[in-house]
Design a protein around this motif. Structure first.
Motif: not given
Length: 124
Positions: A28-33, A45-47, A79-80
């Motif tokens: 979900d976070c990746i899709e939102k990003a 953005s980076q983890q 964490a990121g």
């Protein structure tokens, strides 16, 4: 204006998630990003890897020391991050709030200083 959303997580809270829930949250976070990036809001953005993979460097009184991992006694670790463009800090906070990680730690929202202005001021 640019803002850095620094994500801190508590690994114990993440470890307590039901199986598969972390992956669902990440998807979900990746899709939102990706959607924010397409709108020109998300610049980067980076983890980060876990703190045990890090090294900390400290120089004092002419000596330099390298330590394993960060010096952190807190439960929450860095964490990121997300680097975003927003008109004001209230909008940046709203964007940060749209990600789930505040439920498993915290998200610090900090304005990014105009480094070109600093460069010019100091004549570099």
């Amino acid at each position: 204006m640019k803002f850095l959303l620094m994500i801190y997580t508590d690994q114990a809270l993440l470890d307590a998630l039901p199986e598969g829930e972390y992956d669902r949250l990440m998807k979900d976070c990746i899709e939102k990003a990706d959607a924010l990036r397409e709108r020109g809001v998300l610049l980067d953005s980076q983890q980060l890897e876990v703190p045990s993979t890090a090294r900390s460097i400290r120089a004092r009184n002419g000596s330099t020391h390298v330590f394993d991992g960060p010096f952190a006694e807190a439960k929450e670790v860095f964490a990121g991050f997300n680097l975003i463009e927003a008109p004001d800090i209230e909008t940046a906070v709203d964007i940060a709030h749209s990600f789930p990680w505040a439920r498993f730690g915290s998200i610090e929202v900090r304005p990014v200083r105009d480094f070109n202005a600093v460069r010019e001021r100091v004549g570099a």
